[in-house]
Motif scaffolding. Structure first.
Motif, PDB file in Angstrom:
ATOM      1  N   UNK A  16      14.834 -27.652 -30.819  1.00 41.22           N
ATOM      2  CA  UNK A  16      15.616 -28.819 -31.224  1.00 41.22           C
ATOM      3  C   UNK A  16      15.083 -29.393 -32.532  1.00 41.22           C
ATOM      4  N   UNK A  35      16.421 -36.882 -25.115  1.00 39.77           N
ATOM      5  CA  UNK A  35      17.855 -36.943 -24.841  1.00 39.77           C
ATOM      6  C   UNK A  35      18.458 -35.547 -24.749  1.00 39.77           C
ATOM      7  N   UNK A  36      17.896 -34.591 -25.481  1.00 41.04           N
ATOM      8  CA  UNK A  36      18.417 -33.225 -25.397  1.00 41.04           C
ATOM      9  C   UNK A  36      17.876 -32.497 -24.171  1.00 41.04           C
ATOM     10  N   UNK A  37      16.579 -32.673 -23.925  1.00 42.95           N
ATOM     11  CA  UNK A  37      15.964 -31.999 -22.778  1.00 42.95           C
ATOM     12  C   UNK A  37      16.410 -32.660 -21.473  1.00 42.95           C
ATOM     13  N   UNK A  38      16.837 -33.907 -21.587  1.00 41.98           N
ATOM     14  CA  UNK A  38      17.254 -34.689 -20.423  1.00 41.98           C
ATOM     15  C   UNK A  38      16.091 -34.981 -19.486  1.00 41.98           C
TER      16      UNK A  38
END
Lengths: 142, 142
Positions: A16, A35-38
């Motif tokens: 990312x 926010x991407x990996x959650x």
DNA sequence: ATTACTGTAACTAGAATTGTTACACCATAC
DNA sequence: GTATGGTGTAACAATTCTAGTTACAGTAAT
């Protein structure tokens, strides 16, 4: 909750960062990566902290802080990431010392250790063939 | 108590069975194996049960019961033992689904899965190069 | 100085492994 | 057939690991 996802989390964060960099965003905060990996930003800070200690990323403090790759994504292999996150080795020896009166009990630990070293080297060699750039490219293909 | 010693325990049991067989003792009880590994007989029965299901050992019930190798120790590789004890794979994916709105989050799981398959194959290939006879010989050397 | 984010401690929750006790079941030998 | 010795497995405790969460001191740009 006991499967080891450390290598996955770290690799995701690096991919990312690589994509963000390519898009002109030179630093990302742990919130943005999370926010991407959650997941929780603390998990990301811990993971990126490992990568920073291994020299794979750099961090900027203060206002406008965040993380960047320390080198091009083509030059970061999953083997380096594996070494950086230092997950547990796949196999452990006996928890209790074997019976040293038994000829097998006496010699099996060094014998198995030698095998396990070779196995981990094989894993590391395979991990060395894939870079963050490769992972990013494969990810964007899907 | 969380390091994975399943492969170690199973290999130890098999090497001990191989040595006993060579010395003319055709069956060993779980108590006798546990005495060499220095653990509880139930652990050994669980481990040998896995190996029995994989066809690597045979068991005799009733009075005079016990365990024997199902084939010569030269023909049992650590890869077969690894497959039999079915420990957890070394790497897991994310615990929570990544953010599918992120291009990396969307594609990284299949990308990493492919890498992890190759890594496990490399491990298995290396494990296949060592037999129980090898482990026994190395153990007796020390 | 303010601000925004890192670094890390402390804690909870969940899961896996090992170890332990207990006991039903089974096949052999007598 | 019955006694016997060991397997197969359930149930549970102890320990340890990972992930997640909250909280807050430290830090460097602006």
């Amino acid at each position: 909750m006991a499967a080891n996802s450390r290598l996955t989390i770290a690799t995701h964060a690096l991919a990312w960062l690589a994509l963000a960099q390519r898009r002109g965003q030179e630093v990302l905060t742990s919130d943005q990566v999370a926010a991407s990996v959650n997941t929780n930003p603390v998990i990301i800070r811990r993971s990126l902290g490992d990568l920073r200690r291994a020299g794979l990323v750099t961090v900027r403090h203060g206002a406008g802080a965040g993380w960047s790759l320390a080198r091009p994504p083509e030059e970061i292999t999953l083997r380096q990431v594996y070494d950086a996150v230092a997950a547990e080795p796949p196999f452990g020896l006996h928890h209790t010392e074997p019976n040293l009166k038994c000829p097998v009990g006496r010699g099996i630990r060094p014998a198995l250790s030698a095998v396990y070293v070779r196995v981990e080297q094989a894993m590391q060699q395979e991990l060395a063939t894939t870079s963050i750039a490769d992972v990013l490219r494969e990810s964007l293909m899907r």
